[in-house]
Design a protein around this motif. Structure first.
Motif, mmCIF file in Angstrom:
data_model
loop_
_atom_site.group_PDB
_atom_site.id
_atom_site.type_symbol
_atom_site.label_atom_id
_atom_site.label_comp_id
_atom_site.label_asym_id
_atom_site.label_seq_id
_atom_site.Cartn_x
_atom_site.Cartn_y
_atom_site.Cartn_z
ATOM 1 N N TYR A 186 -2.654 -87.207 -7.230
ATOM 2 C CA TYR A 186 -2.385 -85.809 -7.542
ATOM 3 C C TYR A 186 -3.635 -84.957 -7.329
ATOM 4 O O TYR A 186 -3.565 -83.837 -6.810
ATOM 5 C CB TYR A 186 -1.905 -85.662 -8.987
ATOM 6 C CG TYR A 186 -0.469 -86.078 -9.201
ATOM 7 C CD1 TYR A 186 0.471 -85.939 -8.186
ATOM 8 C CD2 TYR A 186 -0.039 -86.585 -10.422
ATOM 9 C CE1 TYR A 186 1.791 -86.320 -8.380
ATOM 10 C CE2 TYR A 186 1.280 -86.971 -10.626
ATOM 11 C CZ TYR A 186 2.192 -86.833 -9.600
ATOM 12 O OH TYR A 186 3.493 -87.201 -9.787
ATOM 13 N N ALA A 187 -4.748 -85.470 -7.781
ATOM 14 C CA ALA A 187 -6.005 -84.731 -7.617
ATOM 15 C C ALA A 187 -6.297 -84.500 -6.141
ATOM 16 O O ALA A 187 -6.736 -83.415 -5.736
ATOM 17 C CB ALA A 187 -7.146 -85.493 -8.277
ATOM 18 N N THR A 188 -6.038 -85.526 -5.322
ATOM 19 C CA THR A 188 -6.242 -85.382 -3.876
ATOM 20 C C THR A 188 -5.313 -84.330 -3.293
ATOM 21 O O THR A 188 -5.717 -83.498 -2.469
ATOM 22 C CB THR A 188 -6.006 -86.734 -3.178
ATOM 23 O OG1 THR A 188 -6.902 -87.708 -3.733
ATOM 24 C CG2 THR A 188 -6.250 -86.620 -1.684
ATOM 25 N N ILE A 189 -4.037 -84.371 -3.760
ATOM 26 C CA ILE A 189 -3.059 -83.394 -3.282
ATOM 27 C C ILE A 189 -3.475 -81.982 -3.670
ATOM 28 O O ILE A 189 -3.447 -81.053 -2.855
ATOM 29 C CB ILE A 189 -1.659 -83.728 -3.841
ATOM 30 C CG1 ILE A 189 -1.138 -85.031 -3.220
ATOM 31 C CG2 ILE A 189 -0.684 -82.584 -3.581
ATOM 32 C CD1 ILE A 189 0.120 -85.562 -3.868
ATOM 33 N N VAL A 190 -3.888 -81.832 -4.942
ATOM 34 C CA VAL A 190 -4.285 -80.509 -5.425
ATOM 35 C C VAL A 190 -5.501 -79.988 -4.671
ATOM 36 O O VAL A 190 -5.551 -78.835 -4.233
ATOM 37 C CB VAL A 190 -4.567 -80.560 -6.946
ATOM 38 C CG1 VAL A 190 -5.227 -79.262 -7.408
ATOM 39 C CG2 VAL A 190 -3.274 -80.808 -7.718
ATOM 40 N N LEU A 191 -6.483 -80.850 -4.501
ATOM 41 C CA LEU A 191 -7.716 -80.424 -3.831
ATOM 42 C C LEU A 191 -7.481 -80.046 -2.375
ATOM 43 O O LEU A 191 -8.133 -79.158 -1.834
ATOM 44 C CB LEU A 191 -8.762 -81.532 -3.919
ATOM 45 C CG LEU A 191 -9.388 -81.753 -5.307
ATOM 46 C CD1 LEU A 191 -10.271 -82.994 -5.294
ATOM 47 C CD2 LEU A 191 -10.182 -80.533 -5.746
ATOM 48 N N ASN A 192 -6.522 -80.727 -1.734
ATOM 49 C CA ASN A 192 -6.303 -80.510 -0.305
ATOM 50 C C ASN A 192 -5.069 -79.650 -0.008
ATOM 51 O O ASN A 192 -4.717 -79.451 1.151
ATOM 52 C CB ASN A 192 -6.161 -81.855 0.412
ATOM 53 C CG ASN A 192 -7.461 -82.643 0.396
ATOM 54 O OD1 ASN A 192 -8.377 -82.380 1.159
ATOM 55 N ND2 ASN A 192 -7.552 -83.618 -0.515
ATOM 56 N N SER A 193 -4.400 -79.172 -1.078
ATOM 57 C CA SER A 193 -3.204 -78.361 -0.872
ATOM 58 C C SER A 193 -3.557 -77.024 -0.224
ATOM 59 O O SER A 193 -4.545 -76.384 -0.600
ATOM 60 C CB SER A 193 -2.504 -78.112 -2.210
ATOM 61 O OG SER A 193 -1.453 -77.179 -2.048
ATOM 62 N N PRO A 194 -2.754 -76.561 0.736
ATOM 63 C CA PRO A 194 -2.984 -75.222 1.309
ATOM 64 C C PRO A 194 -2.633 -74.108 0.325
ATOM 65 O O PRO A 194 -3.035 -72.967 0.519
ATOM 66 C CB PRO A 194 -2.061 -75.195 2.531
ATOM 67 C CG PRO A 194 -0.979 -76.167 2.209
ATOM 68 C CD PRO A 194 -1.617 -77.243 1.379
#
Length: 647
Positions: A141-149
């Motif tokens: 989730y943290a990866t998704i949040v950090l890399n989310s457009p």
């Protein structure tokens, strides 16, 4: 729940058999071996949670085996319990714990103690795995949040304070995430007092737990407004907000709104143009047709009667062109309706041939009617529009045929539960068309070529309106043609039998022979002197006393002076139009006399405007005297008796 995998490692087979017997349970999957090397292969290939390992073994003892597992990240989390028969001295216990083991079992094994320890180990292993899986999920989730457009933030619901926000805020709004912590999300809005987000926070509409979607404008780079879509979810006393950039979509929506506004403006402009054009053409055309009617009612020589007949034919052709233009406009705007009625196809076909015979005679052409014997006596179809289609097709065929014949055909193809399938066709031996010209034959204002338009005349509207009408009837107008060999236009309709046969057409009666109205008093407001003259002639022939005025203002003044049995009022007049005059008569003078709107505009909007202004009925120019007589008779018989001279 998945069974827990347990490894049993002991160099003596009998000890393994004893352990297997003690741990014989449905929730355990046992991997057993006497070889440390084999045991290493098992833990590498299988997801072992707990290992019961003998301490003293040849080649590799239990301590060395445990150290090997602990040194590898893949096997480090396996829970190791040493099984030993050696002394319980502290030295051994400390060494075992240092290698990564968490407990000891001492031989001979007590089944109850062994199962109890295994139970606790299984629970511990499952808890550790659950924590590990959640940690991995959180990392994902943290990866998704950090890399989310998209911008993803957590917000304190009571204050709107930003608790966390991902780096995308810098890319979208040009603001560093660190500078936004502890600031209010409302401070980023262009208009916080009227924002959808503020309303959500104030009303606490998020408490229900459902995801709320709103849109707001935020300040972006260089303080330029940016539209963002906010998806707001309330959980664990926090607001989780996903902000998606919808600036392009919003721009597209605004462009669509602007395009719709422009289209509406163009529609109104077109509507106004059609209304003005209709009025400006129909007003003098009414005079031409009316004068033709007046001339026809006088004593004429044969030559004069022929000229009057040509005058009426020409004015009728002009009226047909004007009606075609208006019909196309109404069809394109979806304001045109097909109204099926009981229709005798044989009578309709004969009327068309009789009406067009004079044109055929002028060109010395044979005009034929062929109706199949299986054609039913009477069907349900919009007879007026079918007549219009076939008249256009026959007229078009006569125009482009120099020698030979024109044939109107009605052929019965089949009868099913859906009705009679009837094919209508008009064939000619005229100039025909090439394949290149056929492609645009039904386009508005189009003809096969400029040379044909110059030589034969016409607007090209006949085929266009015919195609549109045929489509409204659920079919398609088609054409077969060969250059210099003739053409065939045809379409097919599925028609039901009519319940009753249509009545015969009423013969045309001269306006002079229509019943009188015994001296009723009529006020006429008409600014066009020729139309005023025509109305005066008609009304006088019907024994109506007419007072003629030139505009709405004069009509209102006349109504102040004396009562009338009927008011006939043009809608478009100088100084004061008919709408204003009718409204003033109803609202200020309280006149209840029936008012007939006489307008050169036939658009539905103007008809509705007339009725709204207080007029009782409408009649469009040019009109037939018989139609005017019918309207007057209806208004005087239904409205006038109770309202004569009332104000």
């Amino acid at each position: 729940m998945e069974n827990t995998k347990i490894l049993l490692l002991d160099d003596r087979e009998e000890n393994l058999i004893s352990l297997k017997a003690i741990l014989n349970r449905d929730d355990i999957e046992i991997y057993a071996t006497t070889s440390p090397n084999e045991a290493l292969r098992m833990v590498w290939e299988s997801d072992i949670a707990v290992a019961l390992v003998d301490v003293q073994m040849p080649g590799m003892d239990g301590f060395e085996f445990a150290e090997t597992l602990f040194s590898n990240p893949k096997t480090r989390e396996i829970l190791i319990v040493f099984v030993t028969a050696i002394s319980k001295e502290t030295t051994y216990a400390v060494r075992g714990l240092k290698t990564g083991a968490i407990d000891y079992l001492y031989k001979p094994l007590d089944p109850y103690i062994t199962n109890a320890k295994v139970d606790s180990l299984i629970k511990l292993a499952r808890s550790q795995r659950e924590i590990r899986d959640k940690n991995k999920l959180l990392e994902n989730y943290a990866t998704i949040v950090l890399n989310s457009p998209d911008i993803i933030a957590t917000v304190e619901p009571d204050t709107g304070s930003i608790l966390s926000i991902n780096p995308s805020v810098e890319a979208i709004l040009g603001i560093s995430p660190q500078s936004l912590i502890k600031t209010s999300v409302l401070d980023l809005l262009v208009d916080p007092l009227n924002s959808a987000l503020r309303e959500v926070l104030v009303k606490r509409s998020f408490v229900g737990g459902e995801t709320i979607v709103v849109e707001d404008q935020f300040y972006g780079r260089l303080r330029q407004p940016v539209w963002l879509e906010l998806r707001i979810m309330y959980k664990n006393r926090l607001l989780f907000v996903n902000l998606h950039d919808v600036e392009k979509r919003k721009a597209h929506e605004l462009a669509l709104i602007d395009a719709q506004a422009q289209a509406e403006k163009a529609r109104k402009t077109k509507e106004s143009f059609l209304a003005n054009m209709s009025h400006e053409i129909r007003t003098p055309l009414n005079g031409i047709i009316g004068l033709g009617n007046l001339l026809a009612a006088t004593e004429l020589s044969e030559a004069q009667a022929e000229l009057v007949d040509m005058l009426r034919q020409s004015s009728g052709s002009l009226l047909n062109i004007l009606n075609d233009i208006l019909d196309i406009s109404k069809i394109d705007e979806g304001k045109f309706s097909i109204i099926p009625t009981s229709t005798d196809l044989r009578v309709l076909g004969k009327q068309i041939i009789d009406l067009m015979q004079f044109k055929a005679d002028e060109k010395k052409l044979e005009l034929r009617l062929e109706i199949g014997k299986d054609i039913p006596d009477c069907v349900t179809v919009d007879g007026m529009r079918l007549n219009q289609i076939l008249l256009n097709l026959v007229g078009n065929a006569l125009k482009f045929t120099g020698t030979g014949n024109v044939t109107l055909k009605m052929e019965h193809l089949a009868q099913t539960a859906a009705g009679h399938t009837i094919r209508f066709a008009v064939e000619d031996t005229g100039i025909g068309m090439s394949d290149d010209h056929l492609a645009n034959i039904f386009s508005e204002y189009g003809q096969a070529s400029e040379n044909i338009s110059h030589q034969y005349g016409g607007t090209g509207l006949g085929l266009t309106i015919s195609q549109k009408l045929v489509r409204l009837m659920g079919s398609e107008l088609e054409v077969n043609s060969r250059f210099q060999e003739g053409s065939q236009f045809f379409f097919t309709l599925i028609l039901q039998d009519a319940n009753e046969k249509s009545g015969d057409a009423k013969p045309v009666v001269s306006f002079q022979n229509l019943p009188p109205f015994e001296g009723k008093k009529v006020l006429v407001a008409e600014d066009n002197p020729i139309n005023a003259l025509l109305l005066k002639k008609y009304l006088k022939a019907w024994q109506l006393n007419a007072v003629i005025v030139g505009n709405g203002k004069e009509a209102v003044e006349q109504l102040r002076e004396e009562p009338f049995d009927l008011i006939i009022m043009d809608t478009r007049m100088p100084e004061m139009d008919g709408f204003q005059a009718a409204r003033m008569a109803r609202e200020e003078l309280h006149v209840k006399t029936p008012i007939l709107s006489l307008s050169a505009t036939v658009l539905p909007e103007e008809v509705a405007q007339a009725l709204e202004a207080g007029m009782n009925d409408t009649l469009s120019k040019p009109f037939e005297p018989e139609k005017l007589h019918q309207k007057i008779d209806l208004l005087l018989s239904t409205l006038a008796p109770a309202n004569v001279s009332q104000r």
